[in-house]
Design a protein around this motif. Structure first.
Motif, PDB file in Angstrom:
ATOM      1  N   LEU A  93      17.192  -9.671  29.151  1.00 46.66           N
ATOM      2  CA  LEU A  93      16.900  -9.662  30.584  1.00 46.66           C
ATOM      3  C   LEU A  93      18.074  -9.233  31.451  1.00 46.66           C
ATOM      4  O   LEU A  93      17.898  -8.976  32.636  1.00 46.66           O
ATOM      5  CB  LEU A  93      16.449 -11.059  31.032  1.00 46.66           C
ATOM      6  N   TRP A  96      20.106 -12.761  34.981  1.00 48.35           N
ATOM      7  CA  TRP A  96      18.834 -13.447  35.150  1.00 48.35           C
ATOM      8  C   TRP A  96      19.056 -14.654  36.037  1.00 48.35           C
ATOM      9  O   TRP A  96      20.018 -15.400  35.856  1.00 48.35           O
ATOM     10  CB  TRP A  96      18.337 -13.873  33.767  1.00 48.35           C
ATOM     11  N   LYS A 128       9.258 -10.195  32.268  1.00 47.90           N
ATOM     12  CA  LYS A 128      10.418  -9.330  32.097  1.00 47.90           C
ATOM     13  C   LYS A 128      10.622  -8.902  30.641  1.00 47.90           C
ATOM     14  O   LYS A 128      11.451  -8.048  30.363  1.00 47.90           O
ATOM     15  CB  LYS A 128      11.666 -10.035  32.611  1.00 47.90           C
ATOM     16  N   GLY A 133       5.485  -8.474  28.530  1.00 46.68           N
ATOM     17  CA  GLY A 133       5.651  -8.424  29.981  1.00 46.68           C
ATOM     18  C   GLY A 133       4.660  -7.474  30.631  1.00 46.68           C
ATOM     19  O   GLY A 133       4.105  -7.766  31.694  1.00 46.68           O
TER      20      GLY A 133
END
Length: 145
Positions: A93, A96, A128, A133
């Motif tokens: 990610l 984050w 994400k 996602g």
């Protein structure tokens, strides 16, 4: 019944633990929680000090530079609500961050005996992720007005 001032002091110490926690200081929480503490977040439902500590160990395995910023403590009777921001770096990610709230219950000794985290894992985590996602974003778009 525990004095309100004692509960407030306990909640402030508990909040400070989260703001100051490091991998080396995870065990500092032991003096703030009951032996049978119950912790729930979107990924975990555990009981006991050892399992509570394992949640932190796993966090430090999965993310780099985790940080909590406690924004508010609010009370409803003997129930404490802790509003916070969390930020870290995560391999998939990147940078984050998200906001959440915790419902914290204290026992007669002013130890946290239950901690329930509420935050939107769909919006801030699952959407994400690669592949899943895209599916979640599609479902969310279909459900939205």
């Amino acid at each position: 019944m525990t004095d309100k001032a004692d509960l407030n002091t306990a909640a402030r110490k508990y909040a400070a633990f989260f703001e100051q926690v490091t991998l080396e200081r995870v065990k500092d929480v032991h003096e703030l929680i009951s032996d049978d503490v119950h912790f729930i977040d979107p990924f975990n439902d555990v009981k006991g000090r050892a399992n509570f500590e394992k949640v932190f160990d796993k966090m430090y395995e999965d993310v780099q530079e985790p940080r909590f910023k406690i924004l508010d403590l609010a009370w409803s009777g003997d129930l404490c609500f802790m509003r916070w921001d969390f930020a870290c770096k995560q391999k998939t990610l990147g940078n984050w961050s998200f906001r959440g709230i915790s419902e914290v219950h204290f026992d007669k000794d002013a130890k946290a005996c239950a901690h329930y985290d509420y935050w939107d894992a769909s919006r801030h985590f699952y959407r994400k992720l690669p592949v899943i996602g895209a599916i979640i974003r599609w479902v969310a778009a279909r459900a939205a007005i």
